[in-house]
Design a protein around this motif. Structure first.
Motif, PDB file in Angstrom:
ATOM      1  N   ILE A 221       2.355   1.832  -3.532  1.00 27.73           N
ATOM      2  CA  ILE A 221       1.848   2.381  -4.047  1.00 27.73           C
ATOM      3  C   ILE A 221       1.881   4.005  -4.336  1.00 27.73           C
ATOM      4  N   THR A 222       1.722   4.219  -2.791  1.00 28.82           N
ATOM      5  CA  THR A 222       1.202   5.675  -2.363  1.00 28.82           C
ATOM      6  C   THR A 222       2.472   6.556  -2.415  1.00 28.82           C
TER       7      THR A 222
ATOM      8  N   VAL B 143      -5.443 -10.458   0.478  1.00 25.08           N
ATOM      9  CA  VAL B 143      -7.060 -10.855   0.642  1.00 25.08           C
ATOM     10  C   VAL B 143      -6.940 -12.481   0.540  1.00 25.08           C
TER      11      VAL B 143
ATOM     12  N   ILE C 277      -0.903  -7.861  -1.781  1.00 27.21           N
ATOM     13  CA  ILE C 277      -2.317  -7.577  -1.948  1.00 27.21           C
ATOM     14  C   ILE C 277      -2.682  -8.417  -1.833  1.00 27.21           C
TER      15      ILE C 277
ATOM     16  N   MET D  87      -0.225   7.070   8.272  1.00 26.93           N
ATOM     17  CA  MET D  87      -0.176   7.942   6.907  1.00 26.93           C
ATOM     18  C   MET D  87      -0.467   9.430   8.085  1.00 26.93           C
TER      19      MET D  87
ATOM     20  N   TYR E 203       0.009  -5.932  -6.434  1.00 28.88           N
ATOM     21  CA  TYR E 203      -1.259  -5.945  -6.297  1.00 28.88           C
ATOM     22  C   TYR E 203      -0.954  -7.728  -5.910  1.00 28.88           C
TER      23      TYR E 203
ATOM     24  N   GLU F 102       4.411  -1.784 -10.507  1.00 31.57           N
ATOM     25  CA  GLU F 102       3.284  -1.997  -9.592  1.00 31.57           C
ATOM     26  C   GLU F 102       2.405  -3.259  -9.410  1.00 31.57           C
TER      27      GLU F 102
ATOM     28  N   LEU G  66     -10.749  -5.935   6.642  1.00 29.26           N
ATOM     29  CA  LEU G  66      -9.610  -5.590   5.226  1.00 29.26           C
ATOM     30  C   LEU G  66      -9.843  -3.915   5.473  1.00 29.26           C
TER      31      LEU G  66
ATOM     32  N   PHE H   8       0.559  -1.234  -0.046  1.00 31.94           N
ATOM     33  CA  PHE H   8       0.375  -0.352   0.187  1.00 31.94           C
ATOM     34  C   PHE H   8       0.923   1.416  -0.219  1.00 31.94           C
TER      35      PHE H   8
END
Lengths: 582, 171
Positions: A247-248, A505, A501, A569, A498, A494, A558, A244
């Motif tokens: 990605i950010t 999940v 992630i 953050m 995923y 990227e 989640l 996460f």
């Protein structure tokens, strides 16, 4: 969050927990007065979705968060220790980031725990009363240990910077935190153990020995299974957090750090998950020795198709991690030398997945049992455990090879015996794979007892010996190896994130489903064979219905975890602004 | 950044929907309800008694969890299709009445273990199976009917069943 003083931080934490717990007790008392009395057989009904589903969702959410806050501290303190010994600042930072994660997640865990604390005695008063009669003192012990854990957790977090010169003492606090966490897990495992494999009571449910009621068949194996699974799950969440943040991320430096954090967490998660089949086996043995029927019902009865679902999920996790590792070869200078092996690993994984997914024929009704017999009408004996165990082990072996390839892809051994070493590695892989396959085939012609008690442990043993041998060999062979180039951390597409992630999940969904199966093993009993569930919910729903509930739990969990990530953050941003202003 | 987060949310939701779809569409859908107590009328005909026994063996008794319908390699417990004739032989070898042997196998299964199998069965008159006396007699009649001579009837065989329960130390 990190800027507060140690005493102030601890005080804040303790007050927050007392408020959450206190609110729970007050709400419980208020609702008891407000709500109508329970039915004669001891039930109240939750509106719309019913009591069973409400408790199911709340308990699983609480369990997921508890798994997270009990699992992550273990590798946080391990990282801190290794960082301290190796004088590696980056390891200390990752340990601190993990600690930040679980400290914040504690609050959500406590809130979910309080909702559970209010719900269970209100909806199932007779059952709770009985459990308190049998295991009441352990509940009070649980509260005391939980307070201890809250105290140590906040101390561990808030004193991080202040005690950077007294690392030994700080790490000792981390160890204490884990000991307290393990104690909590032991206590809660005793409750579930008693409900599923009761002991220490007579046929009428009267208490004969409290220690006997704690020390049930399931107690220690369940504790071990949860302990290991919590680490896997906690590391998975940490990997998702890193993904996460990757990605950010706005800078290359941030990307590099979170790429490395994601890789480290994912490898811990998958590496530790190798132990799960072993402890799962122990748990299974204890369930079978308590009641053979329960064991078989769980493994091959009503739940048999959910094991196929489990295969789908774990197989997917293995594909995700392998895909991630194969993509990771791109960031390793020299990694391209190993691209040619990827297709073979993919084929092994695909074949393993296919065998694992083959269902053992399952009679769900009288008619079906008469019509089809014990095995699948078309696929015959391909769906039995002998084949599945073999497929799983070979898939894990392929995953380990993906990891080993990644580790050595940017190195060139310089030892004189490198050629022999390469040959030895090939021999270990071929011999262990052939051995696992041969034992799998031989398992078909022996009795179930010999397969379960003798051959399966040998298969797993062979696999672990191969793993250790490969690891030791590579470590010696690549000692002082020529480095082709340093890993280009952060230079990952990227989509690799995923994949990380997706692992989390899938694992969350898997945990929800296995939690349901473990609870469902009791069928229509609150306490198996002792206290019958006579509520309208005393049945096992369809697998589709269970999938709906598990999906809801996963999505809500989640969403809450995302909230924790977002809060961290925000707090970091706030702290940075505060530092800049001062 | 926002694009990445949106993609992330799509992946999370999609994966969940895929798993949900598999659960809803690819797995068999049936519920597991608690068994009902089977009422057995006095003087029930042997055929009806056997039929009731069969329903219990395949349902409430959960016997098929361990006993396969037909003999197969690696089976955990004797196959149902020949269990009547096998039990008749065993009773003869032991020098006990066939009914005595069948009832003992149900309420005191650890007493006599068939060669090649392990002591894994729990008494059917105790939790979690908790069959009633009538249900046990029906199951016993069904077992005898699998290749053997049916000598068990309801309520005529009740004293022999009670005798075996008493020998097993039960009420």
């Amino acid at each position: 969050m990190a800027e507060a003083g140690v005493s102030k931080g601890i005080l804040k934490g303790v007050i927050k927990f007392t408020a959450i717990l206190g609110a729970g007790f007050i709400l419980l008392a208020v609702f008891k007065k407000m709500l109508p009395l329970p039915t004669e057989d001891g039930y109240r009904f939750f509106p719309l979705i019913g009591s069973r589903d409400w408790i199911w969702i709340v308990a699983q959410l609480h369990l997921n968060f508890a798994a997270f806050v009990l699992g992550v501290p273990l590798f946080a303190v391990t990282m801190e220790y290794i960082g301290w010994k190796k004088k590696d600042e980056r390891l200390d930072r990752i340990a601190y980031d993990f600690t930040k994660l679980f400290t914040l997640a504690y609050t959500v865990t406590a809130v979910m725990g309080s909702v559970f604390l209010v719900s269970l005695p209100l909806l199932y008063p007779k059952f709770v009363e009985y459990m308190m009669k049998i295991l009441g003192p352990t509940w009070w012990l649980y509260l005391v240990v939980m307070y201890g854990e809250v105290f140590v957790c906040y101390y561990y977090f808030y004193s991080w910077r202040k005690m950077k010169d007294r690392k030994g003492f700080h790490i000792a606090q981390g160890v204490l935190l884990n000991l307290l966490g393990a104690t909590l897990l032991l206590i809660t495992s005793a409750w579930v153990g008693f409900m599923t494999t009761p002991a220490g009571v007579n046929a009428d449910g009267e208490l004969l020995s409290r220690w006997g009621a704690i020390h049930t068949h399931m107690w220690i194996p369940l504790f071990l299974h949860r302990f290991i699974a919590n680490i896997v799950f906690g590391a998975g969440i940490a990997a998702a957090y890193a993904a996460f943040r990757f990605i950010t991320a706005k800078t290359d430096e941030e990307k590099a750090y979170y790429d490395w954090m994601g890789y480290t967490s994912a490898i811990i998660s998958i590496g530790v998950s190798l132990l799960l089949p072993g402890v799962g086996y122990l748990l299974g043995v204890e369930i079978y020795s308590f009641n053979e029927q329960m064991g078989i019902q769980l493994m091959g009865g009503f739940f048999a198709w959910l094991w196929v679902m489990q295969a789908i999920l774990i197989g997917a996790i293995l594909f995700f991690i392998n895909y991630y590792l194969w993509l990771s070869l791109h960031k390793m200078p020299g990694g391209e030398r190993y691209f040619k092996y990827v297709k073979f690993l993919f084929i092994v994984l695909l074949l393993g997945y296919a065998v694992w997914l083959t269902p053992h024929d399952v009679a769900l009704s009288l008619e079906e049992a008469r019509r089809t017999g014990t095995y699948h009408p078309a696929l015959g004996k391909l769906g039995v455990m002998a084949a599945k165990n073999t497929a799983v082990i070979l898939s894990y072996l392929a995953t380990f090879l993906s990891f080993a390839i990644f580790r050595m892809s940017n190195k060139e051994p310089t030892v004189s015996w490198a050629k022999t070493g390469h040959r030895a590695r090939a021999i270990i892989i071929v011999v262990s794979a052939a051995g696992v396959l041969a034992i799998g085939i031989y398992s078909y012609v022996v009795s179930a007892a010999v397969r379960v008690k003798v051959l399966s442990p040998i298969q797993f043993g062979l696999f672990f010996i191969a793993l250790i041998a490969l690891y030791v060999l590579d470590n010696y062979m690549y000692k002082g190896a020529r480095i082709i180039g340093e890993p280009r951390w952060g230079k990952m597409p990227e989509r690799s994130q995923y994949a990380l992630i997706a692992i989390t999940v899938t694992f969350t969904w898997l945990m929800g489903m296995l939690g349901y199966m473990r609870a469902g093993a009791r069928q229509y009993w609150h306490v198996y064979g002792i206290m019958k569930n006579t509520s309208p919910d005393a049945y096992l729903p369809t697998h589709g219905y269970a999938s709906v509930v598990v999906t809801i739990v996963t999505l809500v969990f989640l969403a809450l975890v995302s909230l924790v990530f977002w809060s961290i953050m925000k707090l970091e941003k706030f702290a940075a602004e505060k530092r800049a202003n001062s | 950044m926002k694009k990445g987060v949106v993609k992330l949310a799509i992946i999370i939701i999609s994966l969940n929907l895929i798993f949900l779809y598999i659960g809803l569409k690819f797995l068999p859908q049936s519920e597991s309800r608690p068994p009902k107590v089977v009422k057995i009328e006095e003087g029930i005909s042997p055929d009806d008694l056997i039929h009731v026994g069969e329903e219990i063996v395949f349902g409430k008794g959960q016997c098929m969890v361990c006993h396969p319908a037909k003999a197969e390699s690696g089976m955990r417990a004797p196959a149902m299709s020949t269990i009547g004739v096998e039990m008749e032989k065993e009773a003869k070898e032991r020098g006990v009445k066939p009914e005595e042997h069948v009832f003992e196998a149900l309420v005191n299964p650890s007493k006599y273990i068939v060669k090649g199998f392990e002591d894994i069965m729990s008494p059917v008159n105790k939790p979690p199976t908790s069959l009633t006396d009538g249900e046990i007699i029906a199951v016993a009649a069904y077992l005898q009917s699998q290749g053997g001579k049916v000598t068990i009837a309801y309520p005529a065989s009740l004293p022999q069943l009670k005798d075996q329960i008493a020998k097993a130390g039960g009420k």
